[in-house]
Enzyme design. Structure first.
Site, PDB file in Angstrom:
ATOM      1  N   VAL A  54      11.822   1.445  38.032  1.00 53.51           N
ATOM      2  CA  VAL A  54      11.955   2.734  37.556  1.00 53.51           C
ATOM      3  C   VAL A  54      11.804   3.124  36.340  1.00 53.51           C
ATOM      4  O   VAL A  54      11.222   4.255  35.909  1.00 53.51           O
ATOM      5  CB  VAL A  54      13.403   3.154  38.200  1.00 53.51           C
ATOM      6  CG1 VAL A  54      13.812   4.475  37.740  1.00 53.51           C
ATOM      7  CG2 VAL A  54      13.466   3.138  39.677  1.00 53.51           C
ATOM      8  N   LEU A 104       7.164   7.559  60.557  1.00 55.48           N
ATOM      9  CA  LEU A 104       7.238   7.376  61.910  1.00 55.48           C
ATOM     10  C   LEU A 104       6.073   6.000  62.339  1.00 55.48           C
ATOM     11  O   LEU A 104       5.592   6.176  63.369  1.00 55.48           O
ATOM     12  CB  LEU A 104       6.779   8.306  62.860  1.00 55.48           C
ATOM     13  CG  LEU A 104       7.832   9.541  63.103  1.00 55.48           C
ATOM     14  CD1 LEU A 104       7.454  10.528  63.731  1.00 55.48           C
ATOM     15  CD2 LEU A 104       9.095   8.989  63.541  1.00 55.48           C
ATOM     16  N   ARG A 160       8.549   6.458  45.087  1.00 56.44           N
ATOM     17  CA  ARG A 160       8.040   5.361  45.927  1.00 56.44           C
ATOM     18  C   ARG A 160       7.142   4.251  45.140  1.00 56.44           C
ATOM     19  O   ARG A 160       6.387   4.426  44.621  1.00 56.44           O
ATOM     20  CB  ARG A 160       7.167   6.029  47.200  1.00 56.44           C
ATOM     21  CG  ARG A 160       7.904   7.084  47.855  1.00 56.44           C
ATOM     22  CD  ARG A 160       6.555   7.641  48.670  1.00 56.44           C
ATOM     23  NE  ARG A 160       5.451   8.292  47.810  1.00 56.44           N
ATOM     24  CZ  ARG A 160       4.395   8.674  48.215  1.00 56.44           C
ATOM     25  NH1 ARG A 160       3.924   8.612  49.408  1.00 56.44           N
ATOM     26  NH2 ARG A 160       3.442   9.153  47.110  1.00 56.44           N
ATOM     27  N   THR A 167      21.350  -1.664  40.430  1.00 54.85           N
ATOM     28  CA  THR A 167      22.610  -1.528  41.000  1.00 54.85           C
ATOM     29  C   THR A 167      22.370  -2.544  42.466  1.00 54.85           C
ATOM     30  O   THR A 167      22.402  -1.758  43.396  1.00 54.85           O
ATOM     31  CB  THR A 167      22.813  -0.143  41.575  1.00 54.85           C
ATOM     32  OG1 THR A 167      21.668   0.598  41.899  1.00 54.85           O
ATOM     33  CG2 THR A 167      23.472   0.486  40.154  1.00 54.85           C
ATOM     34  N   CYS A 201      15.379  -0.962  47.697  1.00 59.69           N
ATOM     35  CA  CYS A 201      16.240   0.159  48.078  1.00 59.69           C
ATOM     36  C   CYS A 201      16.918   0.338  49.435  1.00 59.69           C
ATOM     37  O   CYS A 201      18.338   0.544  49.523  1.00 59.69           O
ATOM     38  CB  CYS A 201      15.469   1.402  47.658  1.00 59.69           C
ATOM     39  SG  CYS A 201      15.004   1.499  46.040  1.00 59.69           S
ATOM     40  N   GLY A 213       6.931  -1.233  62.617  1.00 57.65           N
ATOM     41  CA  GLY A 213       6.489  -2.300  61.926  1.00 57.65           C
ATOM     42  C   GLY A 213       7.661  -3.419  61.946  1.00 57.65           C
ATOM     43  O   GLY A 213       8.336  -3.447  63.002  1.00 57.65           O
ATOM     44  N   GLU A 241      16.525   9.218  41.240  1.00 58.76           N
ATOM     45  CA  GLU A 241      14.984   8.691  41.277  1.00 58.76           C
ATOM     46  C   GLU A 241      14.553   8.917  42.762  1.00 58.76           C
ATOM     47  O   GLU A 241      15.024   7.899  43.538  1.00 58.76           O
ATOM     48  CB  GLU A 241      14.782   7.604  40.529  1.00 58.76           C
ATOM     49  CG  GLU A 241      13.191   7.379  40.418  1.00 58.76           C
ATOM     50  CD  GLU A 241      12.406   8.354  39.919  1.00 58.76           C
ATOM     51  OE1 GLU A 241      12.646   8.765  38.824  1.00 58.76           O
ATOM     52  OE2 GLU A 241      11.646   8.851  40.732  1.00 58.76           O
ATOM     53  N   PHE A 242      13.417   9.269  43.300  1.00 56.38           N
ATOM     54  CA  PHE A 242      13.112   9.500  44.505  1.00 56.38           C
ATOM     55  C   PHE A 242      11.551   8.730  44.649  1.00 56.38           C
ATOM     56  O   PHE A 242      10.886   8.849  45.755  1.00 56.38           O
ATOM     57  CB  PHE A 242      13.155  10.822  45.017  1.00 56.38           C
ATOM     58  CG  PHE A 242      14.427  11.315  45.206  1.00 56.38           C
ATOM     59  CD1 PHE A 242      15.058  11.025  46.255  1.00 56.38           C
ATOM     60  CD2 PHE A 242      14.641  12.402  44.295  1.00 56.38           C
ATOM     61  CE1 PHE A 242      16.373  11.539  46.178  1.00 56.38           C
ATOM     62  CE2 PHE A 242      15.944  12.996  44.225  1.00 56.38           C
ATOM     63  CZ  PHE A 242      16.803  12.456  45.268  1.00 56.38           C
ATOM     64  N   GLY A 274      12.468  -2.584  54.297  1.00 57.22           N
ATOM     65  CA  GLY A 274      12.887  -3.382  53.412  1.00 57.22           C
ATOM     66  C   GLY A 274      12.787  -2.916  51.904  1.00 57.22           C
ATOM     67  O   GLY A 274      12.788  -1.747  51.971  1.00 57.22           O
TER      68      GLY A 274
HETATM   69  P1  NAD Z   1      14.769  -3.573  38.036  1.00 56.82           P
HETATM   70  O1  NAD Z   1      15.489  -4.801  38.488  1.00 56.82           O
HETATM   71  O2  NAD Z   1      13.343  -3.513  38.303  1.00 56.82           O
HETATM   72  O3  NAD Z   1      14.986  -2.776  36.437  1.00 56.82           O
HETATM   73  C1  NAD Z   1      16.344  -3.103  35.876  1.00 56.82           C
HETATM   74  C2  NAD Z   1      16.047  -3.263  34.497  1.00 56.82           C
HETATM   75  O4  NAD Z   1      17.358  -3.172  33.597  1.00 56.82           O
HETATM   76  C3  NAD Z   1      15.815  -4.920  34.350  1.00 56.82           C
HETATM   77  O5  NAD Z   1      14.748  -4.973  33.407  1.00 56.82           O
HETATM   78  C4  NAD Z   1      17.110  -5.265  33.539  1.00 56.82           C
HETATM   79  O6  NAD Z   1      16.616  -6.364  32.679  1.00 56.82           O
HETATM   80  C5  NAD Z   1      17.618  -4.164  33.074  1.00 56.82           C
HETATM   81  N1  NAD Z   1      18.861  -4.144  32.445  1.00 56.82           N
HETATM   82  C6  NAD Z   1      19.987  -4.367  32.953  1.00 56.82           C
HETATM   83  N2  NAD Z   1      21.229  -4.193  32.379  1.00 56.82           N
HETATM   84  C7  NAD Z   1      20.766  -3.885  31.076  1.00 56.82           C
HETATM   85  C8  NAD Z   1      21.335  -3.455  29.972  1.00 56.82           C
HETATM   86  N3  NAD Z   1      22.641  -3.505  29.969  1.00 56.82           N
HETATM   87  N4  NAD Z   1      20.806  -2.878  29.042  1.00 56.82           N
HETATM   88  C9  NAD Z   1      19.274  -3.124  28.984  1.00 56.82           C
HETATM   89  N5  NAD Z   1      18.452  -3.630  30.132  1.00 56.82           N
HETATM   90  C10 NAD Z   1      19.317  -3.875  31.271  1.00 56.82           C
HETATM   91  O7  NAD Z   1      15.489  -2.394  38.770  1.00 56.82           O
HETATM   92  P2  NAD Z   1      14.490  -0.896  39.335  1.00 56.82           P
HETATM   93  O8  NAD Z   1      14.036  -1.252  40.716  1.00 56.82           O
HETATM   94  O9  NAD Z   1      13.783  -0.333  38.388  1.00 56.82           O
HETATM   95  O10 NAD Z   1      15.865  -0.108  39.954  1.00 56.82           O
HETATM   96  C11 NAD Z   1      16.528   0.726  39.023  1.00 56.82           C
HETATM   97  C12 NAD Z   1      17.572   1.322  39.782  1.00 56.82           C
HETATM   98  O11 NAD Z   1      16.754   2.480  40.363  1.00 56.82           O
HETATM   99  C13 NAD Z   1      18.414   0.903  40.872  1.00 56.82           C
HETATM  100  O12 NAD Z   1      19.811   1.440  40.760  1.00 56.82           O
HETATM  101  C14 NAD Z   1      17.550   1.316  41.982  1.00 56.82           C
HETATM  102  O13 NAD Z   1      18.411   1.507  43.339  1.00 56.82           O
HETATM  103  C15 NAD Z   1      17.049   2.730  41.522  1.00 56.82           C
HETATM  104  N6  NAD Z   1      15.934   3.091  42.209  1.00 56.82           N
HETATM  105  C16 NAD Z   1      14.832   2.478  42.191  1.00 56.82           C
HETATM  106  C17 NAD Z   1      13.653   2.559  43.109  1.00 56.82           C
HETATM  107  C18 NAD Z   1      12.513   1.479  43.145  1.00 56.82           C
HETATM  108  O14 NAD Z   1      11.473   1.983  43.883  1.00 56.82           O
HETATM  109  N7  NAD Z   1      12.404   0.352  42.532  1.00 56.82           N
HETATM  110  C19 NAD Z   1      13.485   3.688  43.493  1.00 56.82           C
HETATM  111  C20 NAD Z   1      14.532   4.867  43.064  1.00 56.82           C
HETATM  112  C21 NAD Z   1      15.819   4.372  42.545  1.00 56.82           C
END
Ligand code: NAD
Length: 433
Positions: free
Chosen positions: A11, A252, A154, A86, A262, A255, A151-152, A259
Site C-alpha cells: 500500500v 462472481l 486491488r 495489521t 486482506c 475458484g 485504502e481500497f 485469499g
Molecule cells: P506490507 O507488509 O506490504 O507493508 C507494511 C510495511 O510497513 C513493511 O514494509 C514494514 O517494514 C513497515 N513497517 C511496519 N512497522 C513500521 C514502523 N513502525 N515504521 C516504519 N515502517 C514500518 O503491508 P501492506 O500489504 O502494504 O498493508 C498495509 C496495510 O494496508 C494493512 O493494514 C492492510 O490490511 C492494508 N491494505 C492492504 C491492501 C493490499 O492490497 N495489500 C489493500 C488495502 C489495505
C-alpha cells in the site's frame, strides 16, 4: 503538499509514488533498512503493473525519497500517512495493532506545526481514538488531527486504482483535517465520489466492504458446487445473476476460495469485532469457515486425480494469491499446495510468472521449481492451475499434453475451455461446470 508515508509495502509504495506523481513532495519511511537501501539504489521492492516506471520518473524528478528515519520524514510533513501492516493475531485472529501503535508512538515526537495523521492501514473501529491518545500522551504539545483514510486498491492493479478510485472515503472529525485531505485529493475532484463520514464509520466501511466481497466469492463458490452436481454451468448462472444491477457481475468468479493479505484477515478481524461487541455476524463467520473448507476440498480434488499412482507427479501453475501480483501471503494456491504436500508421495513442480522468489521463501526445498509452464508439465500426471494469470490462457494445450505422463488438468481458475482441453486429449476438470 509535504507527505510522509510510514510503511513502504504493497500500500505505502504505490501510494507514495502516486502522490508524488500528483506533484506532492513525498518521503517514504520504512523500518526495514534492506527495503530502503534497495529503493535508494533504484530497485523496486515489489511487483505492480506500471509502478517501476512511475517510481523512476518521480525519483528522477526529486519528488519522492526513502528513509528509515522518522525524524527526517515527519518533521516537515503536513500529512503523515500510516500504511504499516495489521496482520491477524495468531490466536484470536483480531487485527494485531503492534505496528500501528509503534508507528504512532514513534512519529509523535517529530510532529511540528499542524499535521494530519491519516491511517491507510485497515484498522479496527476506534483505532483513530487510540492513535490520538498515544500521540497526545507522548507529545502533549502536538497540534494534530487523526483521520481514517481507508485504502481500497486491488493488488495487481494498485497503480490503476490509485489514479481511478471508485470512491475516496475520508473519516475526519474536524474541519481543518477535512480541508487538508480535500486539498490532497483535489486532482480527483469531479472524477470520483469523495465521501466524508465519521471516523468510526470510515474504519467500519473498509471491513464491511471486504467482508461483503468475501461473502460474494464464497456464495458463487457454493453455487459452483451446486452446479457441478445439478448439471448447470456456474458461468451461465453468474452471467444471469450479474445482469441484475442490484447484484452486479463482479466477484462472481468461482475458484479455489478467496485469499491474499486482506480478505482472510479482514473477515476474521470483523468477526472478532462482532464477538467483542456482542453482535451476531454469523454470515461472515460462515463464509470464513466455508472458505477454509473449500481449499481442503480443492486439494482433495487434485489428490484424487493421482490416487493409486506409484510415483505421482503434480505440476502446479500459479502461486500468487491472484494474477498480476507476486504476493503469496494467504494465497489459496499456497494453502492448497500445503494440503497436497502434507500427504506423502506426490512430487510437485511449481511455476509462477512473478511469485517464484516469494514462493521459494515459503516452500524451500519441498517442491521443485520450473522455469516455465512447459518445464513444470514435463512428466507430470496432473497439471493444476491455481492462479489466474493471463499468460496461462495462451499456453499450447497440445504441447502440454505431449509433455505429460497422464493427460489430466485440474483447472481451479477455469483458464481453459473444456472443449479445447478435451480436444488436446486431456481429462479436464474445471470448477462449477
Ligand atoms: P506490507 O507488509 O506490504 O507493508 C507494511 C510495511 O510497513 C513493511 O514494509 C514494514 O517494514 C513497515 N513497517 C511496519 N512497522 C513500521 C514502523 N513502525 N515504521 C516504519 N515502517 C514500518 O503491508 P501492506 O500489504 O502494504 O498493508 C498495509 C496495510 O494496508 C494493512 O493494514 C492492510 O490490511 C492494508 N491494505 C492492504 C491492501 C493490499 O492490497 N495489500 C489493500 C488495502 C489495505
Amino acid at each position: 503538499m509535504k507527505v510522509a508515508i510510514i510503511g513502504t509495502g504493497y500500500v505505502g509504495l504505490p501510494t507514495g509514488v502516486g502522490l508524488a506523481e500528483l506533484g506532492n513532495q513525498v518521503t517514504c519511511i520504512d523500518r526495514e533498512p534492506s527495503k530502503i537501501d534497495a529503493l535508494n539504489a533504484g530497485k523496486i521492492t515489489l511487483f505492480e503493473e506500471g509502478l517501476e516506471e512511475l517510481f523512476h520518473k518521480n525519483v528522477k524528478a526529486g519528488r519522492i525519497k526513502f528513509t528509515t528515519s522518522m525524524k527526517e520524514g515527519i518533521e516537515s510533513a503536513d500529512l503523515v500517512i500510516i500504511a504499516v501492516g495489521t496482520p491477524p493475531h495468531p490466536i484470536t485472529k483480531e487485527a494485531d495493532m503492534k505496528y500501528i501503535h509503534a508507528a504512532a508512538t514513534e512519529l509523535a515526537d517529530y510532529l511540528t506545526g499542524y499535521t494530519v495523521v491519516a491511517t491507510k492501514s485497515t484498522v479496527p473501529v476506534g483505532t483513530g481514538d487510540d492513535i490520538e491518545t498515544l500521540i497526545s500522551k507522548k507529545n502533549p504539545k502536538a497540534d494534530f488531527d487523526v483521520v481514517s483514510l481507508p485504502e481500497f486498491l486491488r493488488e495487481g492493479f494498485a497503480v490503476y486504482d490509485f489514479f481511478h478510485p471508485d470512491r475516496i472515503v475520508v473519516g475526519a472529525n474536524t474541519k481543518r483535517a477535512k480541508e487538508v485531505i480535500s486539498e490532497l485529493y483535489k486532482p480527483f475532484k469531479g472524477k470520483t465520489n469523495m465521501l466524508f463520514v465519521k471516523r468510526r464509520s470510515s474504519e467500519t466501511i473498509k471491513y464491511a466492504s471486504n467482508a461483503f466481497l468475501a461473502i460474494k466469492i464464497h456464495y458463487i463458490n457454493e453455487m459452483a458446487n451446486f452446479c457441478e452436481k445439478s448439471g448447470a454451468d456456474v458461468y451461465e448462472v453468474a452471467m444471469g445473476m450479474g445482469a441484475d444491477s442490484r447484484i452486479g457481475p463482479k466477484f462472481l468468479n468461482p475458484g479455489p476460495g478467496y485469499g491474499g493479505s486482506c480478505f482472510p484477515k479482514d473477515t476474521n478481524a470483523m468477526a472478532f469485532m462482532g464477538r467483542m461487541n456482542g453482535v451476531d455476524l454469523s454470515l461472515i463467520e460462515t463464509a470464513i469457515k466455508g472458505n477454509d473448507q473449500r481449499k481442503k476440498q480443492m486439494a482433495k480434488r487434485v489428490l484424487d486425480c493421482v490416487a493409486g499412482l506409484k510415483t505421482p507427479r503434480i505440476a502446479v501453475l500459479g502461486l500468487a494469491f491472484k494474477g498480476g501480483t507476486d504476493d503469496c501471503r494467504e494465497s489459496p494456491a499456497m494453502e492448497i499446495l500445503g494440503e497436497i504436500l502434507s500427504v506423502p508421495g506426490p512430487k510437485v513442480t511449481v511455476y509462477d510468472p512473478k511469485a517464484m522468489d516469494n514462493a521459494r521463501k515459503m516452500l524451500g526445498n519441498k517442491v521443485m521449481y520450473a522455469k516455465d509452464a512447459y518445464e513444470a508439465a514435463k512428466g507430470a500426471d496432473v497439471l493444476v492451475i491455481l492462479t489466474e494469470w493471463n499468460s496461462f490462457k495462451k499456453l499450447d494445450l497440445a504441447k502440454l499434453a505431449g509433455l505429460m505422463n497422464h493427460k489430466r488438468i485440474v483447472d481451479l481458475r477455469n483458464t481453459f475451455r473444456t472443449e479445447d482441453a478435451t480436444a488436446a486429449g486431456f481429462e479436464y476438470c474445471g470448477v462449477g461446470k
